[in-house]
Design an enzyme around this catalytic site. Structure first.
Site, PDB file in Angstrom:
ATOM      1  N   ALA A  56       0.840  -1.208   0.000  1.00 40.28           N
ATOM      2  CA  ALA A  56       0.000   0.000   0.000  1.00 40.28           C
ATOM      3  C   ALA A  56       0.868   1.248   0.000  1.00 40.28           C
ATOM      4  CB  ALA A  56      -0.910   0.003   1.223  1.00 40.28           C
ATOM      5  N   ALA A  57       0.603   2.130  -0.957  1.00 36.79           N
ATOM      6  CA  ALA A  57       1.353   3.389  -1.038  1.00 36.79           C
ATOM      7  C   ALA A  57       0.721   4.278  -2.079  1.00 36.79           C
ATOM      8  CB  ALA A  57       2.805   3.115  -1.442  1.00 36.79           C
TER       9      ALA A  57
ATOM     10  N   SER B 175       1.955   6.036  -5.249  1.00 39.80           N
ATOM     11  CA  SER B 175       3.114   5.545  -6.015  1.00 39.80           C
ATOM     12  C   SER B 175       3.559   6.417  -7.180  1.00 39.80           C
ATOM     13  CB  SER B 175       2.786   4.146  -6.548  1.00 39.80           C
ATOM     14  OG  SER B 175       1.774   4.235  -7.549  1.00 39.80           O
TER      15      SER B 175
ATOM     16  N   THR C 143      11.292   0.824  -3.254  1.00 44.39           N
ATOM     17  CA  THR C 143      11.669   1.233  -4.607  1.00 44.39           C
ATOM     18  C   THR C 143      13.146   1.600  -4.718  1.00 44.39           C
ATOM     19  OG1 THR C 143      11.301   3.025  -6.202  1.00 44.39           O
ATOM     20  CG2 THR C 143      10.868   3.557  -3.918  1.00 44.39           C
ATOM     21  N   ASP C 144      13.680   1.504  -5.927  1.00 45.14           N
ATOM     22  CA  ASP C 144      15.066   1.941  -6.155  1.00 45.14           C
ATOM     23  C   ASP C 144      15.198   3.463  -6.083  1.00 45.14           C
ATOM     24  OD1 ASP C 144      13.809   2.627  -8.555  1.00 45.14           O
ATOM     25  OD2 ASP C 144      15.153   1.470  -9.842  1.00 45.14           O
ATOM     26  N   GLU C 145      14.062   4.176  -6.155  1.00 44.30           N
ATOM     27  CA  GLU C 145      14.144   5.651  -6.190  1.00 44.30           C
ATOM     28  C   GLU C 145      14.700   6.233  -4.899  1.00 44.30           C
ATOM     29  OE1 GLU C 145      10.966   7.838  -7.872  1.00 44.30           O
ATOM     30  OE2 GLU C 145      10.588   6.337  -9.410  1.00 44.30           O
TER      31      GLU C 145
ATOM     32  N   TYR D  13       7.740  11.688  -3.427  1.00 43.60           N
ATOM     33  CA  TYR D  13       7.424  10.250  -3.412  1.00 43.60           C
ATOM     34  C   TYR D  13       8.598   9.447  -2.844  1.00 43.60           C
ATOM     35  CZ  TYR D  13       7.323   5.454  -5.147  1.00 43.60           C
ATOM     36  OH  TYR D  13       7.404   4.091  -5.227  1.00 43.60           O
TER      37      TYR D  13
ATOM     38  N   LYS E 227       8.951   7.218   0.621  1.00 42.01           N
ATOM     39  CA  LYS E 227       9.281   5.781   0.643  1.00 42.01           C
ATOM     40  C   LYS E 227      10.553   5.556   1.470  1.00 42.01           C
ATOM     41  CE  LYS E 227       7.609   2.690  -1.186  1.00 42.01           C
ATOM     42  NZ  LYS E 227       6.501   1.764  -0.801  1.00 42.01           N
TER      43      LYS E 227
ATOM     44  N   LYS F 235       1.280   5.946 -15.731  1.00 42.97           N
ATOM     45  CA  LYS F 235       2.712   5.633 -15.755  1.00 42.97           C
ATOM     46  C   LYS F 235       3.167   5.450 -17.207  1.00 42.97           C
ATOM     47  CE  LYS F 235       2.502   5.390 -11.208  1.00 42.97           C
ATOM     48  NZ  LYS F 235       2.050   4.263 -10.439  1.00 42.97           N
TER      49      LYS F 235
HETATM   50  P1  NAD Z   1      -0.374   1.455  -7.188  1.00 45.50           P
HETATM   51  O1  NAD Z   1      -0.481   2.924  -7.042  1.00 45.50           O
HETATM   52  O2  NAD Z   1      -0.769   0.837  -8.482  1.00 45.50           O
HETATM   53  O3  NAD Z   1      -1.192   0.714  -6.050  1.00 45.50           O
HETATM   54  C1  NAD Z   1      -1.181   1.137  -4.711  1.00 45.50           C
HETATM   55  C2  NAD Z   1      -2.346   0.463  -4.004  1.00 45.50           C
HETATM   56  O4  NAD Z   1      -2.320   0.862  -2.626  1.00 45.50           O
HETATM   57  C3  NAD Z   1      -3.716   0.876  -4.555  1.00 45.50           C
HETATM   58  O5  NAD Z   1      -4.533  -0.254  -4.705  1.00 45.50           O
HETATM   59  C4  NAD Z   1      -4.268   1.815  -3.501  1.00 45.50           C
HETATM   60  O6  NAD Z   1      -5.685   1.801  -3.429  1.00 45.50           O
HETATM   61  C5  NAD Z   1      -3.629   1.242  -2.242  1.00 45.50           C
HETATM   62  N1  NAD Z   1      -3.525   2.240  -1.168  1.00 45.50           N
HETATM   63  C6  NAD Z   1      -3.073   3.514  -1.257  1.00 45.50           C
HETATM   64  N2  NAD Z   1      -3.115   4.109  -0.055  1.00 45.50           N
HETATM   65  C7  NAD Z   1      -3.574   3.179   0.826  1.00 45.50           C
HETATM   66  C8  NAD Z   1      -3.807   3.194   2.222  1.00 45.50           C
HETATM   67  N3  NAD Z   1      -3.589   4.290   2.967  1.00 45.50           N
HETATM   68  N4  NAD Z   1      -4.266   2.068   2.802  1.00 45.50           N
HETATM   69  C9  NAD Z   1      -4.519   0.962   2.058  1.00 45.50           C
HETATM   70  N5  NAD Z   1      -4.327   0.899   0.740  1.00 45.50           N
HETATM   71  C10 NAD Z   1      -3.841   1.997   0.121  1.00 45.50           C
HETATM   72  O7  NAD Z   1       1.138   1.118  -6.845  1.00 45.50           O
HETATM   73  P2  NAD Z   1       2.079  -0.046  -7.402  1.00 45.50           P
HETATM   74  O8  NAD Z   1       2.769   0.444  -8.614  1.00 45.50           O
HETATM   75  O9  NAD Z   1       1.320  -1.316  -7.448  1.00 45.50           O
HETATM   76  O10 NAD Z   1       3.166  -0.099  -6.236  1.00 45.50           O
HETATM   77  C11 NAD Z   1       2.968  -0.947  -5.106  1.00 45.50           C
HETATM   78  C12 NAD Z   1       4.143  -0.781  -4.168  1.00 45.50           C
HETATM   79  O11 NAD Z   1       5.357  -1.108  -4.847  1.00 45.50           O
HETATM   80  C13 NAD Z   1       4.317   0.650  -3.657  1.00 45.50           C
HETATM   81  O12 NAD Z   1       4.712   0.590  -2.311  1.00 45.50           O
HETATM   82  C14 NAD Z   1       5.436   1.220  -4.524  1.00 45.50           C
HETATM   83  O13 NAD Z   1       6.154   2.195  -3.832  1.00 45.50           O
HETATM   84  C15 NAD Z   1       6.271  -0.028  -4.766  1.00 45.50           C
HETATM   85  N6  NAD Z   1       7.042  -0.049  -6.018  1.00 45.50           N
HETATM   86  C16 NAD Z   1       6.431   0.211  -7.209  1.00 45.50           C
HETATM   87  C17 NAD Z   1       7.179   0.111  -8.380  1.00 45.50           C
HETATM   88  C18 NAD Z   1       6.564   0.354  -9.732  1.00 45.50           C
HETATM   89  O14 NAD Z   1       7.292   0.408 -10.729  1.00 45.50           O
HETATM   90  N7  NAD Z   1       5.260   0.496  -9.852  1.00 45.50           N
HETATM   91  C19 NAD Z   1       8.546  -0.245  -8.329  1.00 45.50           C
HETATM   92  C20 NAD Z   1       9.116  -0.468  -7.064  1.00 45.50           C
HETATM   93  C21 NAD Z   1       8.360  -0.399  -5.915  1.00 45.50           C
HETATM   94  O1  DAU Z   2      11.824   3.061 -10.048  1.00 46.19           O
HETATM   95  C1  DAU Z   2      10.694   2.550  -9.425  1.00 46.19           C
HETATM   96  C2  DAU Z   2       9.569   3.549  -9.517  1.00 46.19           C
HETATM   97  O2  DAU Z   2       9.119   3.514 -10.871  1.00 46.19           O
HETATM   98  C3  DAU Z   2       8.423   3.271  -8.565  1.00 46.19           C
HETATM   99  O3  DAU Z   2       8.873   3.394  -7.255  1.00 46.19           O
HETATM  100  C4  DAU Z   2       7.263   4.235  -8.813  1.00 46.19           C
HETATM  101  O4  DAU Z   2       6.167   3.897  -7.989  1.00 46.19           O
HETATM  102  C5  DAU Z   2       6.850   4.121 -10.264  1.00 46.19           C
HETATM  103  O5  DAU Z   2       5.822   5.042 -10.549  1.00 46.19           O
HETATM  104  C6  DAU Z   2       8.050   4.365 -11.176  1.00 46.19           C
HETATM  105  O6  DAU Z   2       8.475   5.758 -11.094  1.00 46.19           O
HETATM  106  P1  DAU Z   2       8.931   6.570 -12.394  1.00 46.19           P
HETATM  107  O7  DAU Z   2       8.801   8.005 -12.134  1.00 46.19           O
HETATM  108  O8  DAU Z   2      10.231   6.066 -12.891  1.00 46.19           O
HETATM  109  O9  DAU Z   2       7.780   6.038 -13.416  1.00 46.19           O
HETATM  110  P2  DAU Z   2       6.923   6.800 -14.518  1.00 46.19           P
HETATM  111  O10 DAU Z   2       6.207   5.736 -15.297  1.00 46.19           O
HETATM  112  O11 DAU Z   2       6.108   7.906 -13.961  1.00 46.19           O
HETATM  113  O12 DAU Z   2       8.026   7.448 -15.452  1.00 46.19           O
HETATM  114  C7  DAU Z   2       9.017   6.649 -16.078  1.00 46.19           C
HETATM  115  C8  DAU Z   2       9.934   7.591 -16.840  1.00 46.19           C
HETATM  116  O13 DAU Z   2       9.205   8.133 -17.955  1.00 46.19           O
HETATM  117  C9  DAU Z   2      10.381   8.773 -16.044  1.00 46.19           C
HETATM  118  O14 DAU Z   2      11.724   9.099 -16.415  1.00 46.19           O
HETATM  119  C10 DAU Z   2       9.444   9.908 -16.454  1.00 46.19           C
HETATM  120  C11 DAU Z   2       9.128   9.556 -17.892  1.00 46.19           C
HETATM  121  N1  DAU Z   2       7.775   9.932 -18.361  1.00 46.19           N
HETATM  122  C12 DAU Z   2       6.714   9.574 -17.595  1.00 46.19           C
HETATM  123  C13 DAU Z   2       5.427   9.883 -17.981  1.00 46.19           C
HETATM  124  C14 DAU Z   2       4.249   9.496 -17.142  1.00 46.19           C
HETATM  125  C15 DAU Z   2       7.623  10.606 -19.561  1.00 46.19           C
HETATM  126  O15 DAU Z   2       8.610  10.919 -20.274  1.00 46.19           O
HETATM  127  N2  DAU Z   2       6.351  10.912 -19.954  1.00 46.19           N
HETATM  128  C16 DAU Z   2       5.247  10.601 -19.211  1.00 46.19           C
HETATM  129  O16 DAU Z   2       4.115  10.939 -19.616  1.00 46.19           O
END
Ligand code: NAD
Ligand code: DAU
Length: 352
Positions: free
Chosen positions: A80-81, A83, A133-135, A159, A163, A198
């Site tokens: 949960a986050a 994101s 996350t790696d961020e 963000y 995290k 995203k």
């Molecule tokens: P997402 O935004 O798609 O999903 C987040 C989920 O958490 C949603 O279902 C939302 O309803 C729920 N949520 C938000 N706030 C809440 C709260 N207060 N209580 C209960 N539920 C809540 O995110 P995601 O991309 O699936 O990421 C999941 C986890 O993985 C996050 O912790 C994120 O930081 C981490 N992560 C994501 C990525 C990525 O590339 N997406 C990479 C590395 C780590």
């Molecule tokens: O690295 C892990 C992270 O990856 C997670 O922790 C985050 O939850 C997840 O959202 C993601 O973060 P980024 O910022 O890297 O993802 P995003 O898809 O938003 O963007 C990917 C790259 O693309 C970033 O350099 C920004 C760029 N971008 C993004 C969007 C939405 C664009 O150029 N155009 C766009 O419209």
């Protein structure tokens, strides 16, 4: 029984679906159903008694304590986050509330349960796995080695700062109270059920909708991509065999500049769903103003996870991105649901 938080979001839903397909062990899924949480991701679990969905907040201590006492999970996996980096730039408050305060309250409820309600054996077997996350490691310069688990924390966006704070709390709960925690720090995921704000899903959905494909800045920022099912398998492996208190980086060794990702998506769509005018979807690429504070490069060194736990990703970027584009083409109803707002109205009516 395990308790998964955020299991209606992108990665959490993939995790719950894979877990229930591969194990008999039931899941309690606690999710607030923010804009990013979507029960349509879990529609295939309707009627499955091993999936118990609860709408709620990880920061709701009474609710979390009740769920823990009632279901007595052997593990909690915290997805949960809030994101999305761009949203955190425009409005950081929710990120502080859920990612920091929410994780803190969840840890407190889990600590109470773990220290007071479990037998010695159950206590020793219990795990709290925090998905991060790696961020949190900040931005790499060209030529610098990929992030290892020893890399210092240098979060640059609201963000990633939120995290990072949650990672530190998890670490502190192990160090101070002995809570059996594990943390995973993963690179950028992609795959089914990815919300189209995203990069990859936005490009697919905008391309098919005849809209502009907005590339931030010069498009040369680098991200390290991992197919979501591989992230899920890594989390299962860490939960099963990770050493307590340890951090594991998860990544697929797939560093790519954003413009190359957009180009690949366009090429796949040109092949699988050509535009009616036969021009390439690349015509829709539009360079736009850069994201403030935009991190230039992320890259994950996943050697520790490979060496200690024998984990390897199953997909290459080529196989994973083809599956992903195909999934979006085959699931246009899902896309329409998350983009139209009709699903939100259903959530608000259903949980009123
Ligand atoms: P997402 O935004 O798609 O999903 C987040 C989920 O958490 C949603 O279902 C939302 O309803 C729920 N949520 C938000 N706030 C809440 C709260 N207060 N209580 C209960 N539920 C809540 O995110 P995601 O991309 O699936 O990421 C999941 C986890 O993985 C996050 O912790 C994120 O930081 C981490 N992560 C994501 C990525 C990525 O590339 N997406 C990479 C590395 C780590
Ligand atoms: O690295 C892990 C992270 O990856 C997670 O922790 C985050 O939850 C997840 O959202 C993601 O973060 P980024 O910022 O890297 O993802 P995003 O898809 O938003 O963007 C990917 C790259 O693309 C970033 O350099 C920004 C760029 N971008 C993004 C969007 C939405 C664009 O150029 N155009 C766009 O419209």
């Amino acid at each position: 029984m395990i308790l998964v938080t955020g299991g209606a979001g992108f990665i959490g839903a993939n995790f719950v679906l894979d877990w229930l397909a591969q194990s008999d062990e039931p899941v309690v899924n606690l999710d607030k159903l923010t804009y990013a949480g979507n029960l349509e991701n879990l529609v295939s679990l309707q009627g499955n008694a091993r999936h118990v969905f609860v709408r709620g907040d990880i920061g709701d201590t009474a609710l979390v304590e009740r769920l823990l006492s009632e279901h007595r999970p052997r593990a909690v996996v915290n997805f949960a986050a809030e994101s999305h980096v761009d949203r955190s730039i425009h409005g950081p408050e929710d990120f502080i509330q859920t990612n920091i305060v929410g994780t803190f309250r969840l840890l407190e409820a889990v600590r109470t349960y773990w220290s007071g309600q479990l037998s010695d054996e159950a206590k020793a077997a219990f795990r709290f796995l925090h998905v991060s996350t790696d961020e949190v490691y900040g931005s790499l310069k060209s030529g610098e080695p990929a992030f290892t688990e020893q890399h210092r924390y240098e979060p640059n966006s609201p963000y990633s700062a939120s995290k990072a704070a949650s990672d530190h709390l998890v670490r502190a709960y192990h160090h101070t109270y002995g809570l059996p925690v594990l943390t995973t720090n993963c690179s950028n995921n992609y795959g089914p059920y990815h919300f189209p704000e995203k990069l990859i899903p936005l490009m697919i959905v905008n391309a098919l909708g005849g809209k502009a494909l907005p590339v931030y800045g010069d498009g040369q920022q680098i991200r390290d991509w991992l197919y979501v099912k591989d992230h899920c398998s890594a989390i299962r492996r860490v939960l099963e065999a990770g050493r307590l208190g340890e951090v594991y980086n998860v990544g697929g060794w797939n560093e790519k500049p954003n413009i190359e990702i957009v180009d690949t998506v366009c090429a796949l769509l040109d092949e699988l769903r050509p535009r009616t005018d036969k021009k390439s979807y690349r015509e829709q690429i539009t360079y736009v103003k850069d994201r403030p504070g935009h991190d230039r490069r992320y890259a994950i060194d996943a050697h520790k996870l490979e060496r200690e736990l024998g984990w390897r990703p199953a997909e290459t970027f080529d196989t994973g991105i083809r599956k992903t584009v195909r999934w979006y083409l085959d699931n246009q109803a899902w896309v329409a649901g998350v983009t139209s707002g009709s699903y939100r109205q259903w959530v608000e009516r259903h949980y009123a």
